[in-house]
Scaffold this motif. Structure first.
Motif, PDB file in Angstrom:
ATOM      1  N   SER A  20     -53.772 -39.216 135.170  1.00 50.08           N
ATOM      2  CA  SER A  20     -52.450 -39.757 135.516  1.00 50.08           C
ATOM      3  C   SER A  20     -51.473 -38.646 135.885  1.00 50.08           C
ATOM      4  N   VAL A  23     -52.380 -37.411 139.355  1.00 47.65           N
ATOM      5  CA  VAL A  23     -52.013 -38.414 140.361  1.00 47.65           C
ATOM      6  C   VAL A  23     -50.497 -38.371 140.596  1.00 47.65           C
ATOM      7  N   ARG A  26     -49.589 -35.419 142.797  1.00 53.13           N
ATOM      8  CA  ARG A  26     -49.955 -35.620 144.208  1.00 53.13           C
ATOM      9  C   ARG A  26     -49.030 -36.627 144.886  1.00 53.13           C
ATOM     10  N   VAL A 209     -59.289 -38.686 140.249  1.00 52.56           N
ATOM     11  CA  VAL A 209     -57.969 -38.640 140.887  1.00 52.56           C
ATOM     12  C   VAL A 209     -58.062 -39.194 142.310  1.00 52.56           C
ATOM     13  N   LEU A 213     -56.159 -42.445 143.874  1.00 52.52           N
ATOM     14  CA  LEU A 213     -55.305 -42.338 145.066  1.00 52.52           C
ATOM     15  C   LEU A 213     -55.776 -43.291 146.167  1.00 52.52           C
TER      16      LEU A 213
END
Ligand code: C5P
Length: 220
Positions: A20, A23, A26, A209, A213
């Protein structure tokens, strides 16, 4: 960025915290570790002599605690009355006691209220993780994910996190006991309606990840 709430639930050792946080980085979003809030209340009760079996006292501690949790994915910081408890809340003594706070409904109600305020405070651009984010804290999140992993994979990750300081036997007991206690109040083993299940057993951090996404891109 525009509003985007990503809710991620899962059991301990599913890798949800590291996933988390990355993420959030990003997506240039905020990050909320709700488990850290339950841990902070637990530690606070332990250090101020609040009996964890005394529900009204635990609820009162949750209501009055001066708790400041960073929602930056780049800064892990939890302060209680200005004291840094970031490391202390990860101690095994806190992990084994935390379910007492999690099963005190008045304490939950208060923490849920604070979590919703933190989500609003982020401008609703946040990755929030825990046990009841997809179902209770942010059921209207654009992205809702249940991150699962086999018990074997979860025990392996927990062991790595703790740096091999505990025997396999000890680890298994701790992880399964905590999951069993948590399950009495929140169902994080089964995906609710509209929640996407992502099994990370065979994925490393980066692959997980990427998978999250992809789910974000598909729906948001
Ligand atoms: O995620 P973490 O393992 O740090 O969470 C610690 C504990 O906090 C969990 O075992 C559970 O008892 C409680 N918790 C909860 N609801 C959440 C997040 C954590 O009950 N949303």
């Amino acid at each position: 960025g525009k509003p985007l709430v990503v809710a991620i639930d899962g059991p301990s050792g599913s890798g949800k915290s590291s996933v988390s946080r990355e993420v959030a980085r990003r997506l240039r979003a905020a990050y909320l570790d709700t488990g850290a809030m339950y841990r902070a209340v637990t530690l606070h009760c332990m250090t101020t002599g609040v009996d964890l079996t005394d529900s009204p006292a635990v609820e009162s501690a949750a209501r009055t605690i001066d708790l400041d949790i960073s929602t930056s994915p780049d800064q892990e910081s939890v302060l209680v009355a200005g004291s840094d408890v970031t490391a202390a809340i990860r101690e095994p003594a806190v992990s084994s006691a935390v379910s007492a706070v999690a099963t005190t409904m008045g304490a939950r109600a208060e923490l849920i209220r604070r979590q919703q305020a933190l989500i609003a405070g982020s401008g609703h651009r946040i990755v929030a993780e825990g046990r009841d984010i997809t179902t209770v804290v942010a059921p209207d999140a654009q992205v809702r994910i249940l991150l699962t992993a086999t018990e074997e994979a979860r025990l392996r990750r927990r062991g790595d996190q703790l740096g091999g300081t505990q025997s396999e036997e000890q680890l298994k007991r701790q992880v399964t006991e905590r999951d069993a206690k948590d399950s009495t109040v929140v169902d994080f083993q089964q995906a609710a309606d509209g929640v996407v299940t992502l099994d990370s057993s065979e994925l490393d951090l980066d692959q997980t990840v990427t998978a999250v996404l992809e789910i974000v891109r598909a729906v948001a």
